[in-house]
Design a protein around this motif. Structure first.
Motif, PDB file in Angstrom:
ATOM      1  N   SER A 154       0.831  -1.207   0.000  1.00  0.00           N
ATOM      2  CA  SER A 154       0.000   0.000   0.000  1.00  0.00           C
ATOM      3  C   SER A 154       0.863   1.254   0.000  1.00  0.00           C
ATOM      4  CB  SER A 154      -0.921   0.003   1.227  1.00  0.00           C
ATOM      5  OG  SER A 154      -1.795  -1.115   1.205  1.00  0.00           O
ATOM      6  N   GLU A 155       1.956   1.221   0.766  1.00  0.00           N
ATOM      7  CA  GLU A 155       2.870   2.360   0.809  1.00  0.00           C
ATOM      8  C   GLU A 155       3.522   2.576  -0.553  1.00  0.00           C
ATOM      9  OE1 GLU A 155       6.546   3.845   3.651  1.00  0.00           O
ATOM     10  OE2 GLU A 155       6.471   1.742   3.019  1.00  0.00           O
ATOM     11  N   ALA A 156       3.948   1.493  -1.176  1.00  0.00           N
ATOM     12  CA  ALA A 156       4.574   1.589  -2.485  1.00  0.00           C
ATOM     13  C   ALA A 156       3.605   2.153  -3.523  1.00  0.00           C
ATOM     14  CB  ALA A 156       5.091   0.217  -2.924  1.00  0.00           C
ATOM     15  N   TYR A 157       2.373   1.687  -3.481  1.00  0.00           N
ATOM     16  CA  TYR A 157       1.380   2.161  -4.450  1.00  0.00           C
ATOM     17  C   TYR A 157       1.051   3.633  -4.238  1.00  0.00           C
ATOM     18  CZ  TYR A 157      -2.923   2.569  -7.116  1.00  0.00           C
ATOM     19  OH  TYR A 157      -3.891   2.978  -8.011  1.00  0.00           O
ATOM     20  N   ASP A 158       1.030   4.049  -2.971  1.00  0.00           N
ATOM     21  CA  ASP A 158       0.748   5.451  -2.663  1.00  0.00           C
ATOM     22  C   ASP A 158       1.769   6.368  -3.331  1.00  0.00           C
ATOM     23  OD1 ASP A 158      -0.579   7.619  -1.065  1.00  0.00           O
ATOM     24  OD2 ASP A 158       1.434   7.743  -0.205  1.00  0.00           O
ATOM     25  N   ILE A 159       3.020   5.946  -3.376  1.00  0.00           N
ATOM     26  CA  ILE A 159       4.078   6.751  -3.990  1.00  0.00           C
ATOM     27  C   ILE A 159       4.071   6.623  -5.511  1.00  0.00           C
ATOM     28  CG2 ILE A 159       6.568   7.124  -4.146  1.00  0.00           C
ATOM     29  CD1 ILE A 159       5.345   7.962  -1.485  1.00  0.00           C
ATOM     30  N   LEU A 160       4.014   5.399  -6.001  1.00  0.00           N
ATOM     31  CA  LEU A 160       4.175   5.175  -7.443  1.00  0.00           C
ATOM     32  C   LEU A 160       2.935   5.527  -8.258  1.00  0.00           C
ATOM     33  CD1 LEU A 160       6.210   1.822  -7.479  1.00  0.00           C
ATOM     34  CD2 LEU A 160       7.044   4.194  -7.422  1.00  0.00           C
ATOM     35  N   SER A 161       1.797   5.595  -7.627  1.00  0.00           N
ATOM     36  CA  SER A 161       0.570   5.917  -8.366  1.00  0.00           C
ATOM     37  C   SER A 161       0.372   7.416  -8.517  1.00  0.00           C
ATOM     38  CB  SER A 161      -0.649   5.326  -7.649  1.00  0.00           C
ATOM     39  OG  SER A 161      -0.804   5.903  -6.355  1.00  0.00           O
ATOM     40  N   ASP A 162       1.150   8.187  -7.780  1.00  0.00           N
ATOM     41  CA  ASP A 162       1.072   9.645  -7.857  1.00  0.00           C
ATOM     42  C   ASP A 162       2.262  10.146  -8.686  1.00  0.00           C
ATOM     43  OD1 ASP A 162       1.735  12.467  -7.025  1.00  0.00           O
ATOM     44  OD2 ASP A 162      -0.085  12.195  -5.837  1.00  0.00           O
ATOM     45  N   VAL A 163       1.975  10.780  -9.804  1.00  0.00           N
ATOM     46  CA  VAL A 163       3.037  11.172 -10.736  1.00  0.00           C
ATOM     47  C   VAL A 163       4.067  12.063 -10.059  1.00  0.00           C
ATOM     48  CG1 VAL A 163       3.554  12.427 -12.864  1.00  0.00           C
ATOM     49  CG2 VAL A 163       1.530  10.954 -12.741  1.00  0.00           C
ATOM     50  N   LYS A 164       3.594  13.037  -9.290  1.00  0.00           N
ATOM     51  CA  LYS A 164       4.527  13.957  -8.637  1.00  0.00           C
ATOM     52  C   LYS A 164       5.387  13.233  -7.607  1.00  0.00           C
ATOM     53  CE  LYS A 164       4.725  18.262  -5.999  1.00  0.00           C
ATOM     54  NZ  LYS A 164       3.950  19.341  -5.343  1.00  0.00           N
ATOM     55  N   LYS A 165       4.764  12.424  -6.769  1.00  0.00           N
ATOM     56  CA  LYS A 165       5.510  11.683  -5.759  1.00  0.00           C
ATOM     57  C   LYS A 165       6.494  10.719  -6.407  1.00  0.00           C
ATOM     58  CE  LYS A 165       1.989  11.722  -2.083  1.00  0.00           C
ATOM     59  NZ  LYS A 165       1.135  10.862  -1.231  1.00  0.00           N
ATOM     60  N   LYS A 166       6.048  10.071  -7.478  1.00  0.00           N
ATOM     61  CA  LYS A 166       6.901   9.096  -8.164  1.00  0.00           C
ATOM     62  C   LYS A 166       8.146   9.776  -8.735  1.00  0.00           C
ATOM     63  CE  LYS A 166       6.733   5.677 -11.917  1.00  0.00           C
ATOM     64  NZ  LYS A 166       7.806   6.241 -12.747  1.00  0.00           N
ATOM     65  N   ASN A 167       7.972  10.920  -9.377  1.00  0.00           N
ATOM     66  CA  ASN A 167       9.117  11.627  -9.950  1.00  0.00           C
ATOM     67  C   ASN A 167      10.091  12.073  -8.868  1.00  0.00           C
ATOM     68  OD1 ASN A 167       8.109  11.302 -12.525  1.00  0.00           O
ATOM     69  ND2 ASN A 167       7.100  13.308 -12.573  1.00  0.00           N
ATOM     70  N   GLU A 168       9.556  12.583  -7.762  1.00  0.00           N
ATOM     71  CA  GLU A 168      10.415  13.026  -6.670  1.00  0.00           C
ATOM     72  C   GLU A 168      11.153  11.849  -6.038  1.00  0.00           C
ATOM     73  OE1 GLU A 168       7.545  15.014  -4.292  1.00  0.00           O
ATOM     74  OE2 GLU A 168       7.817  16.952  -5.286  1.00  0.00           O
ATOM     75  N   TYR A 169      10.426  10.714  -5.912  1.00  0.00           N
ATOM     76  CA  TYR A 169      11.042   9.507  -5.359  1.00  0.00           C
ATOM     77  C   TYR A 169      12.164   9.018  -6.269  1.00  0.00           C
ATOM     78  CZ  TYR A 169      11.586   4.519  -4.384  1.00  0.00           C
ATOM     79  OH  TYR A 169      12.098   3.269  -4.121  1.00  0.00           O
ATOM     80  N   ASP A 170      11.895   8.982  -7.574  1.00  0.00           N
ATOM     81  CA  ASP A 170      12.908   8.520  -8.529  1.00  0.00           C
ATOM     82  C   ASP A 170      14.151   9.412  -8.475  1.00  0.00           C
ATOM     83  OD1 ASP A 170      11.291   6.491  -9.358  1.00  0.00           O
ATOM     84  OD2 ASP A 170      10.547   7.527 -11.148  1.00  0.00           O
TER      85      ASP A 170
END
Length: 306
Positions: free
Chosen positions: A56-72
Motif C-alpha cells: 500500500s505504501e509503495a502504491y501510494d508513492i508510485l501511483s502519484d506522478v509527482k511523488k513518483k518523480n520526486e522519489y525517482d
C-alpha cells in the motif's frame, strides 16, 4: 519511519513492477497484490499484514506522478551518494543527514517532498445539525430559523432556505456557518427529517393518497372531491364498477422539482359497512339475489386448476 528509509526502500521491487511501468500496469499489479494480502483474507497473519502495508505504501508513492518523480530523483541521488536539497541548488555528498540540511530535521524535509509537509491556512471544520419540517414544507420549500451556538460562542440566529421538493434525509448547506478557521469558517450542514402526513405520501415526484369510497360509489360510479397538498380540491370520477385498489391519476398535482411536476395518485379503497340494519340490509339482500347468477370466482377457480 526514519527519513532515509523512504529512499532505501525499492518500491518498484515491492510492487513487482519495472521502473518503466505504466500507471495502468502499476494499478493492476497493486490490485492483484491487495486482493491476495488483504487482512480480511490473511486472517491475522502478521507477516502478510506487513506485506500488505508495504504494498500500500509503495502504491501510494508510485501511483502519484509527482511523488513518483520526486522519489525517482531522490533515490537516484542517494544511489550516487549525493542529494540536492529540495529548497536550493546546493549539492551534498553522503554522510550525516543533519549536516546535509544545516541541522534541520531531515524527516520533515522528506515528508515535505512527498506532499506531507506544512499546508496553508485551513478553513474551519464543517458542522452538522438536524431539523424537522412538515410534509407540506418539504413539497413547497420553507425557510428555517435556527438558533445555534458554534464553537462555544453565544447563540446566533441562522436562516436557511429549504428548496421545494426535498426528500426525507436530505442535507442543505449554509456556507460560512461552521467552525472558525485560519482561512475562514467552514460550512453548516442541516440534516432534514420530514414528518409524515396523515393523508399524503410521496413516490418520487408523485404525491399519493388513499381515497375511501362507499360500496355504492364504486359500483354505480361517482364524482368525488378530494383534497390536494396545495389546499384546494379536485374532482375525480369513479367509473361504474371501479374495483378496490384502482389508481386514479390527477395530472400536474404532484411535486414540482427540476423543471418537472409529478401527479397526484389516488388509490381507491372501497369501504365495506361493518353493520347493516333495516332498509340497508334489505337492499343488500335484494342485490345479492339479483346478482346470484354472477360467479365472481369462476375465473379464479379455473386458474387454480392449471
Amino acid at each position: 519511519m526514519a527519513a532515509k528509509d523512504l529512499y532505501e526502500k525499492d518500491f518498484y521491487k515491492i510492487l513487482g513492477v519495472s521502473k518503466s511501468a505504466t500507471p495502468d500496469e502499476i494499478k493492476k499489479k497493486y490490485r492483484t497484490l491487495a486482493r491476495e494480502l488483504h487482512p480480511d483474507k490473511t486472517k491475522g497473519d502478521a507477516k502478510r499484514e506487513e506485506e500488505f502495508k508495504a504494498v500500500s505504501e509503495a502504491y501510494d508513492i508510485l501511483s502519484d506522478v509527482k511523488k513518483k518523480n520526486e522519489y525517482d530523483e531522490a533515490r537516484s541521488l542517494f544511489e550516487r551518494g549525493g542529494f540536492r536539497a529540495p529548497t536550493g541548488g546546493q549539492n551534498f555528498q553522503g554522510g550525516d543527514f543533519g549536516d546535509m540540511f544545516g541541522g534541520g530535521n531531515p524527516q520533515d524535509i522528506f515528508a515535505n517532498l512527498f506532499g506531507g509537509g506544512r499546508r496553508g491556512p485551513r478553513k474551519g471544520q464543517d458542522l452538522q445539525t438536524e431539523s424537522k419540517i412538515s410534509f407540506r414544507e418539504s413539497v413547497f420549500g420553507t425557510t428555517l430559523e435556527l438558533r445555534l451556538s458554534i464553537d462555544g460562542t453565544p447563540a446566533q440566529n441562522i436562516t436557511a432556505r429549504v428548496p421545494a421538493g426535498v426528500n426525507d434525509g436530505a442535507k442543505i448547506r449554509v456556507k460560512g456557518k461552521g467552525a472558525n478557521g485560519e482561512a475562514g469558517p467552514g460550512d453548516l450542514f442541516i440534516l432534514l427529517h420530514v414528518k409524515p402526513h396523515p393523508i399524503f405520501s410521496r413516490k418520487g415526484e408523485h404525491i399519493t393518497m388513499t381515497l375511501p369510497v362507499t360500496f355504492t360509489e364504486a359500483a354505480l360510479g361517482a364524482d368525488i372531491k378530494v383534497p390536494t397538498i396545495a389546499g384546494d380540491d379536485v374532482t375525480v370520477r369513479l367509473a361504474p364498477g371501479t374495483s378496490n385498489g384502482r389508481v386514479l391519476r390527477v395530472k400536474g398535482r404532484g411535486i414540482s422539482k427540476n423543471g418537472t411536476t409529478g401527479d397526484l395518485l389516488v388509490t381507491v379503497e372501497v369501504q365495506v359497512p361493518r353493520h347493516t340494519e333495516g332498509k340497508a340490509e334489505e337492499a343488500l339482500k335484494a342485490f345479492a339475489e339479483a346478482t346470484a347468477h354472477e360467479d365472481v370466482r369462476a375465473e379464479f377457480i379455473a386458474k387454480a386448476s392449471q
